[in-house]
Design a protein around this motif. Structure first.
Motif, PDB file in Angstrom:
ATOM      1  N   GLY A  27       0.820  -1.210   0.000  1.00 55.61           N
ATOM      2  CA  GLY A  27       0.000   0.000   0.000  1.00 55.61           C
ATOM      3  C   GLY A  27       0.853   1.258   0.000  1.00 55.61           C
ATOM      4  O   GLY A  27       0.532   2.248  -0.673  1.00 55.61           O
ATOM      5  N   TYR A  28       1.947   1.227   0.749  1.00 52.07           N
ATOM      6  CA  TYR A  28       2.865   2.366   0.768  1.00 52.07           C
ATOM      7  C   TYR A  28       3.489   2.570  -0.608  1.00 52.07           C
ATOM      8  O   TYR A  28       3.584   3.701  -1.093  1.00 52.07           O
ATOM      9  CB  TYR A  28       3.939   2.138   1.827  1.00 52.07           C
ATOM     10  N   GLN A  29       3.907   1.479  -1.238  1.00 50.56           N
ATOM     11  CA  GLN A  29       4.491   1.575  -2.579  1.00 50.56           C
ATOM     12  C   GLN A  29       3.452   2.064  -3.592  1.00 50.56           C
ATOM     13  O   GLN A  29       3.779   2.857  -4.478  1.00 50.56           O
ATOM     14  CB  GLN A  29       5.052   0.226  -3.018  1.00 50.56           C
ATOM     15  N   TYR A  30       2.220   1.596  -3.458  1.00 50.82           N
ATOM     16  CA  TYR A  30       1.137   2.063  -4.332  1.00 50.82           C
ATOM     17  C   TYR A  30       0.995   3.583  -4.238  1.00 50.82           C
ATOM     18  O   TYR A  30       0.935   4.276  -5.247  1.00 50.82           O
ATOM     19  CB  TYR A  30      -0.178   1.381  -3.948  1.00 50.82           C
ATOM     20  N   ARG A  31       0.952   4.079  -2.997  1.00 52.46           N
ATOM     21  CA  ARG A  31       0.797   5.519  -2.798  1.00 52.46           C
ATOM     22  C   ARG A  31       1.990   6.284  -3.365  1.00 52.46           C
ATOM     23  O   ARG A  31       1.827   7.351  -3.955  1.00 52.46           O
ATOM     24  CB  ARG A  31       0.640   5.813  -1.308  1.00 52.46           C
ATOM     25  N   ARG A  32       3.199   5.751  -3.180  1.00 55.39           N
ATOM     26  CA  ARG A  32       4.397   6.415  -3.689  1.00 55.39           C
ATOM     27  C   ARG A  32       4.379   6.510  -5.223  1.00 55.39           C
ATOM     28  O   ARG A  32       4.670   7.558  -5.799  1.00 55.39           O
ATOM     29  CB  ARG A  32       5.636   5.663  -3.221  1.00 55.39           C
ATOM     30  N   VAL A  33       4.012   5.417  -5.890  1.00 54.91           N
ATOM     31  CA  VAL A  33       3.943   5.410  -7.356  1.00 54.91           C
ATOM     32  C   VAL A  33       2.835   6.348  -7.831  1.00 54.91           C
ATOM     33  O   VAL A  33       3.000   7.087  -8.804  1.00 54.91           O
ATOM     34  CB  VAL A  33       3.720   3.970  -7.886  1.00 54.91           C
ATOM     35  N   TRP A  34       1.708   6.350  -7.126  1.00 56.52           N
ATOM     36  CA  TRP A  34       0.579   7.203  -7.502  1.00 56.52           C
ATOM     37  C   TRP A  34       0.942   8.680  -7.383  1.00 56.52           C
ATOM     38  O   TRP A  34       0.639   9.474  -8.271  1.00 56.52           O
ATOM     39  CB  TRP A  34      -0.621   6.866  -6.612  1.00 56.52           C
ATOM     40  N   LYS A  35       1.600   9.057  -6.273  1.00 55.83           N
ATOM     41  CA  LYS A  35       1.973  10.461  -6.068  1.00 55.83           C
ATOM     42  C   LYS A  35       2.998  10.925  -7.106  1.00 55.83           C
ATOM     43  O   LYS A  35       2.966  12.078  -7.524  1.00 55.83           O
ATOM     44  CB  LYS A  35       2.551  10.660  -4.665  1.00 55.83           C
TER      45      LYS A  35
END
Length: 64
Positions: A27-35
């Motif tokens: 989830g953290y990686q998802y948010r990082r890629v999304w941002k």
């Protein structure tokens, strides 16, 4: 043929903790890629890993 028992379909607390940590990291990686507006395929990979882990924890019983 052996009958299926409820204990055959449960998670131990250690395995559940590992799944939870992996889902949080995904989830953290998802948010990082999304941002950072990264590649869409990475959003799908991290999003599905996070969602799958949390759904697994939500619907599989734990052994004590």
């Amino acid at each position: 043929m052996r009958e299926k028992n409820v204990t055959d379909f449960t998670l131990t607390p250690a395995i559940a903790t590992v799944i939870f940590v992996l889902a949080c990291l995904s989830g953290y990686q998802y948010r990082r890629v999304w941002k950072n507006e990264g590649p869409k395929w990475q959003l799908w990979v991290y999003g599905l890993m996070a969602a799958g882990g949390l759904l697994l924890l939500g619907f599989k019983p734990l052994t004590v």
